[in-house]
Design a protein around this motif. Structure first.
Motif, PDB file in Angstrom:
ATOM      1  N   ARG A 336       0.831  -1.206   0.000  1.00  0.00           N
ATOM      2  CA  ARG A 336       0.000   0.000   0.000  1.00  0.00           C
ATOM      3  C   ARG A 336       0.864   1.254   0.000  1.00  0.00           C
ATOM      4  NH1 ARG A 336      -5.274  -0.454   1.454  1.00  0.00           N
ATOM      5  NH2 ARG A 336      -5.309   1.579   0.473  1.00  0.00           N
ATOM      6  N   LYS A 384      -7.046   3.458   4.957  1.00  0.00           N
ATOM      7  CA  LYS A 384      -8.369   3.283   4.345  1.00  0.00           C
ATOM      8  C   LYS A 384      -9.123   4.600   4.208  1.00  0.00           C
ATOM      9  CE  LYS A 384      -9.022  -1.249   6.264  1.00  0.00           C
ATOM     10  NZ  LYS A 384      -9.280  -1.640   7.640  1.00  0.00           N
ATOM     11  N   LYS A 386     -10.846   7.792   3.265  1.00  0.00           N
ATOM     12  CA  LYS A 386     -11.088   8.324   1.920  1.00  0.00           C
ATOM     13  C   LYS A 386     -10.900   9.831   1.857  1.00  0.00           C
ATOM     14  CE  LYS A 386     -13.898   4.629   0.196  1.00  0.00           C
ATOM     15  NZ  LYS A 386     -14.322   3.808   1.352  1.00  0.00           N
ATOM     16  N   ARG A 454      -6.551  -3.570  -8.918  1.00  0.00           N
ATOM     17  CA  ARG A 454      -7.626  -3.382  -7.929  1.00  0.00           C
ATOM     18  C   ARG A 454      -8.279  -2.034  -8.242  1.00  0.00           C
ATOM     19  NH1 ARG A 454      -7.009  -1.427  -2.673  1.00  0.00           N
ATOM     20  NH2 ARG A 454      -4.806  -1.246  -3.109  1.00  0.00           N
ATOM     21  N   ASP A 455      -9.602  -2.036  -8.514  1.00  0.00           N
ATOM     22  CA  ASP A 455     -10.267  -0.770  -8.829  1.00  0.00           C
ATOM     23  C   ASP A 455     -10.708  -0.094  -7.546  1.00  0.00           C
ATOM     24  OD1 ASP A 455     -10.115  -0.884 -11.687  1.00  0.00           O
ATOM     25  OD2 ASP A 455     -11.487  -2.595 -11.551  1.00  0.00           O
ATOM     26  N   THR A 456     -10.252   1.154  -7.341  1.00  0.00           N
ATOM     27  CA  THR A 456     -10.631   1.891  -6.134  1.00  0.00           C
ATOM     28  C   THR A 456     -11.217   3.235  -6.541  1.00  0.00           C
ATOM     29  OG1 THR A 456      -8.602   3.173  -5.852  1.00  0.00           O
ATOM     30  CG2 THR A 456      -8.558   0.918  -5.009  1.00  0.00           C
ATOM     31  N   GLN A 457     -11.703   3.984  -5.538  1.00  0.00           N
ATOM     32  CA  GLN A 457     -12.274   5.309  -5.827  1.00  0.00           C
ATOM     33  C   GLN A 457     -11.219   6.256  -6.392  1.00  0.00           C
ATOM     34  OE1 GLN A 457     -14.345   6.820  -2.444  1.00  0.00           O
ATOM     35  NE2 GLN A 457     -16.242   5.888  -3.185  1.00  0.00           N
ATOM     36  N   GLU A 458      -9.939   5.996  -6.002  1.00  0.00           N
ATOM     37  CA  GLU A 458      -8.863   6.869  -6.503  1.00  0.00           C
ATOM     38  C   GLU A 458      -8.393   6.418  -7.883  1.00  0.00           C
ATOM     39  OE1 GLU A 458      -6.234   6.072  -3.322  1.00  0.00           O
ATOM     40  OE2 GLU A 458      -7.111   7.571  -1.998  1.00  0.00           O
ATOM     41  N   LYS A 461      -5.576   0.476  -8.985  1.00  0.00           N
ATOM     42  CA  LYS A 461      -4.279   0.321  -8.320  1.00  0.00           C
ATOM     43  C   LYS A 461      -3.698  -0.988  -8.816  1.00  0.00           C
ATOM     44  CE  LYS A 461      -4.513   3.606  -4.935  1.00  0.00           C
ATOM     45  NZ  LYS A 461      -5.272   3.573  -3.701  1.00  0.00           N
TER      46      LYS A 461
END
Ligand code: AMP
Ligand code: ZN
Length: 465
Positions: A336, A384, A386, A454-458, A461
């Motif tokens: 991370r 974590k 946001k 990995r699909d994230t709000q940002e 990734k």
């Protein structure tokens, strides 16, 4: 925010302030160097390190003295048995000096691998024979000693409050009961200040003294060295819980008898690391060393992480499975951080307040008698969160790591090959067009090339598989 530490002496948490200025004088009972340190011993030294780092985080300077016990620690707490170092010399067919040097080096290597800060000063017991003899002379002059065939002993019945540190954990010894007792000892709790070399036996480590040729008792070294380098009283004395009822009790007794003063203001003790089958002791065969861990491909910092997961005053039960779990957690954390390092986003000024609040929370946890489990949980919450930008996360995590010591700043940013980046951009395009089928095919292609998405709000990734 006040720093609170649990003081074994008062059996409660107390607000800590250095006795003089902003510099904390800290003494730690170091290793007996006749064998490798086991991971239980190392838990105690990580606890010392965390204490030191928390003190520094709170803005104090720290003078940290740690001894190396290279003489006088016998195989039995009753002042009988053999000197552990001389025993090691017989086992390894080396001199006692060689054994002590070898295991001192091994210990220093271990603490470096665990990212434990080196003490300000190392003191070897054999370098302080004169100071120990001088201390015994003061005790003798004040009438606290007696001499028997075996050596010079401290008469515990002469000290009114002998054993205050141990409280209810006080040893209850009866002469002759189960344990081997030195002939001529007046009280079962009396302890050796100077042991005479046995007749017809030449020890490798022995010195002349006013009482005859011999060597100092283990409990004397720490008092002589601590007082010499830290003064009296100094701020904090640490060790494992097994030191409460004998070693530290006897250190306090000597200081009170010789100088009429308490040795240290705070006494902190770390609880044991146990194996699932019970206690781990250097003298038993069930020890695990850091070397054993590295041979099994564990990162020493995974052990440090494991120690952070429990409070230092709780027992911690070790198993290879839990260590594997913490190794995975550490790998995830590094992953991370690698991701965060590779993101280029600017801080949102509106979050400054948040950062400040999180830092306050962290300080509050670590200042509550070193509550590392809570502080570690906060680290994951930050990851974590946001509302925090990557830059803010980085700032917070590196700040926390001044205490955790997990070498987070050294984690390399994730570098993704140009080819993969192109595929990712293309996949984003397909996703924007809601062309899920093609997007998914690209994900599989990237996966085959050794990267996970990995699909994230940002945004997406990427991680190396
Ligand atoms: P030693 O080298 O035997 O003098 O021990 C070094 C340090 O390790 C001391 O502070 C002991 O109290 C501590 N210690 C010994 N066994 C354990 C254990 N199983 N878990 C945690 N600390 C320990
Ligand atoms: Zn000690």
């Amino acid at each position: 925010m006040a720093l609170k530490l649990y003081n074994t002496l008062s059996r409660k948490k107390e607000v800590f302030r250095p006795l003089k200025g902003k510099k904390v004088r800290l003494y730690t009972c170091g290793p007996t160097v006749y064998w490798y340190a086991h991971i239980g011993n190392l838990r105690t030294y990580v606890f010392d390190d965390l204490l030191r780092r928390v003190l520094e985080y709170n803005g104090f300077g720290v003078k940290h003295v740690m001894n190396i016990t290279d003489v006088g620690h016998l195989t039995s707490d009753e002042d009988t048995g053999e000197d552990k170092i001389e025993l090691g010399a017989k086992r390894e067919k080396k001199t006692a000096w060689q054994v002590a040097q070898f295991y001192t080096n091994a210990f220093k290597k271990d603490i470096k691998r665990l990212n434990i800060k080196s003490p300000t000063l190392w003191t070897r017991a054999t370098d302080y024979i004169k100071e120990q003899i001088d201390l015994i002379k003061v005790l003798e002059k004040k009438g606290f000693t007696y001499k028997i065939a075996d050596g010079v002993y401290f008469d515990t019945s002469k000290l009114k409050n002998y054993g205050v540190l141990a409280g209810s954990q006080k040893r209850k010894l009866k002469p002759g009961a189960r344990v081997e007792v030195v002939a001529g000892k007046k009280n079962p709790e009396d302890f050796a200040l100077w042991k005479l070399s046995p007749l017809l036996v030449t020890r490798q480590m022995e010195w002349l003294s006013p009482w005859g040729k011999g060597f100092p008792g283990w409990h004397t070294e720490c008092v002589a060295m601590a007082v010499k380098h830290l003064g009296l009283p100094f701020d904090i004395h640490t060790g494992g819980i097994d030191h409460i009822s004998i070693h530290h009790t006897n250190e306090i007794a000597q200081s009170e008898a010789a100088f009429g003063k308490h040795l240290a203001r705070f006494w902190l003790h770390g609880d044991f690391l146990t194996l699932q089958e019970g206690k781990m002791a250097k003298s038993e065969s069930n020890i695990i060393t850091l070397k054993n861990l590295v041979e099994k491909d564990f990162n020493p910092l995974a052990l440090r992480y494991l120690f952070l997961t429990s409070h230092y005053r709780s027992k911690l039960s070790f198993s290879w499975r839990t260590l594997k779990g913490t190794q995975n957690a550490l790998a995830k954390l590094y992953q991370r951080i690698g991701e965060i390092k590779s993101l280029k986003t600017s801080p949102k000024t509106s979050q400054v307040l948040n950062v400040k609040k999180v830092k306050e929370k962290f300080l509050q946890f670590i200042s509550d008698d070193l509550d590392m489990p809570k502080a570690l949980a906060l680290l994951w919450e930050v990851l974590k969160d946001k509302k925090l930008s990557p830059k803010e996360k980085k700032e917070l995590l590196f700040d926390f790591d001044r205490v955790f010591g997990l070498k987070l700043a050294k984690v390399k940013k994730l570098t993704v090959p140009q080819e993969i980046k192109k595929l990712l951009d293309l996949r984003e395009k397909y996703r924007a067009e809601k062309n899920w089928k093609l997007a998914d095919q690209l994900r599989q292609k990237v996966q085959k090339m050794g990267y996970g998405i990995r699909d994230t709000q940002e945004g997406p990734k990427i991680k190396k598989l």
